[in-house]
Design an enzyme around this catalytic site. Structure first.
Site, short mmCIF file in Angstrom:
data_model
loop_
_atom_site.label_atom_id
_atom_site.label_comp_id
_atom_site.label_asym_id
_atom_site.label_seq_id
_atom_site.Cartn_x
_atom_site.Cartn_y
_atom_site.Cartn_z
N SER A 117 2.51 -9.07 -4.22
CA SER A 117 3.84 -9.08 -3.61
C SER A 117 4.66 -10.20 -4.21
O SER A 117 4.14 -11.30 -4.46
CB SER A 117 3.73 -9.28 -2.10
OG SER A 117 5.02 -9.47 -1.53
N TYR A 122 0.39 -13.41 4.89
CA TYR A 122 0.46 -12.27 3.97
C TYR A 122 0.51 -12.73 2.52
O TYR A 122 -0.21 -12.21 1.65
CB TYR A 122 1.69 -11.43 4.31
CG TYR A 122 1.88 -10.21 3.45
CD1 TYR A 122 1.04 -9.12 3.57
CD2 TYR A 122 2.92 -10.15 2.52
CE1 TYR A 122 1.22 -7.98 2.77
CE2 TYR A 122 3.11 -9.04 1.73
CZ TYR A 122 2.26 -7.95 1.87
OH TYR A 122 2.44 -6.83 1.08
#
Length: 246
Positions: free
Chosen positions: A142, A155
């Site tokens: 990401s 995350y």
């Protein structure tokens, strides 16, 4: 079970999700037979398979918890039985939980680590053992690892691990014609990303990119298609697909 003999075969984990679905359909349009993996959304995954087969492609369903090695070994075995082997592994499956670090529920952290880190280990172990020469392993990272948005600490930590695993595995596969890369999407218009965000937040995130829009799953699938096919000299990289956010 009916057996096909396609030229190249891919598995897309999380193939019923927003990005995974479009990746599976794009790889099928590129001529690959596609195993659409799901954990709980069988009906959604079946829709992806039906879409692919309706346009003349080859597709099948496989199920499993990505963090469970027995589940995923069974999934890979089913693909080999039906399609004869595996050439491309695209690991999109993951979870996202957001909260400031000071408030983050450690039980949720454990669940996040299990899916995003252990799941990557399980899938990549099988991929490293099973992918045929000329193949590709594509993990999902990401852009938030570098963008460093508040509330994304847990995350982003799991996706930083994906970056490290991808580079090291590429080096560990020295001597084999198998590439390993990670794709790092930026803000992308998927249900997972948009869930719980206000219109103002979405607009602010859209304007982060010089192109002044959110990414689409098709944008991400285009990069996956490149890494899965012609990009034989791209290896050990985290490819940021984010419209120029960073």
């Amino acid at each position: 079970m009916q057996t096909f003999t396609p030229n190249r075969v891919a598995i897309v984990t999380g193939g019923s999700g927003g990005i995974g679905r479009i990746v599976a359909e794009r790889l099928a349009s590129d001529g690959l037979a596609v195993a659409v993996h799901y954990a709980g959304n069988k009906d959604d995954a079946q829709e992806v398979v039906d879409t692919i087969t309706a346009t003349g492609g080859n597709a099948m369903l496989v199920r499993g918890d990505v963090a469970d090695e027995a589940d995923m070994a069974s999934a890979f075995a089913a693909i080999e039985e039906t399609f004869g082997g595996v050439d491309v592994v695209v690991h999109t499956a993951g979870r996202m939980m957001l909260a400031p670090l000071i408030d983050f529920d450690l039980t949720q952290l454990d669940a996040l680590l299990r899916t995003n880190i252990r799941g990557t280990f399980v899938v990549d172990q099988l991929a490293a053992r099973k992918v045929r020469n000329g193949g590709a392993i594509i993990n999902f990272s990401s852009s938030v690892v570098k963008i460093a948005l508040p509330s994304y600490s847990a995350y982003a930590a799991t996706k930083g691990a994906v970056d490290a695993v991808s580079l090291i595995l590429a080096r560990e596969l020295r001597g084999r014609d198998v590439t390993v890369n990670a794709v790092a999407p930026g803000p992308t218009a998927t249900p997972l990303f948009l869930n719980g965000k206000s219109e103002e937040t979405v607009n602010n995130l859209s304007n982060m990119a010089p192109l002044q829009r959110l990414g689409t799953p098709a944008d991400i699938a285009e990069a996956v298609s490149f890494l899965a096919g012609p990009a034989r000299w791209v290896n050990g990289q985290t490819v940021y697909v984010n419209g120029g956010v960073i």
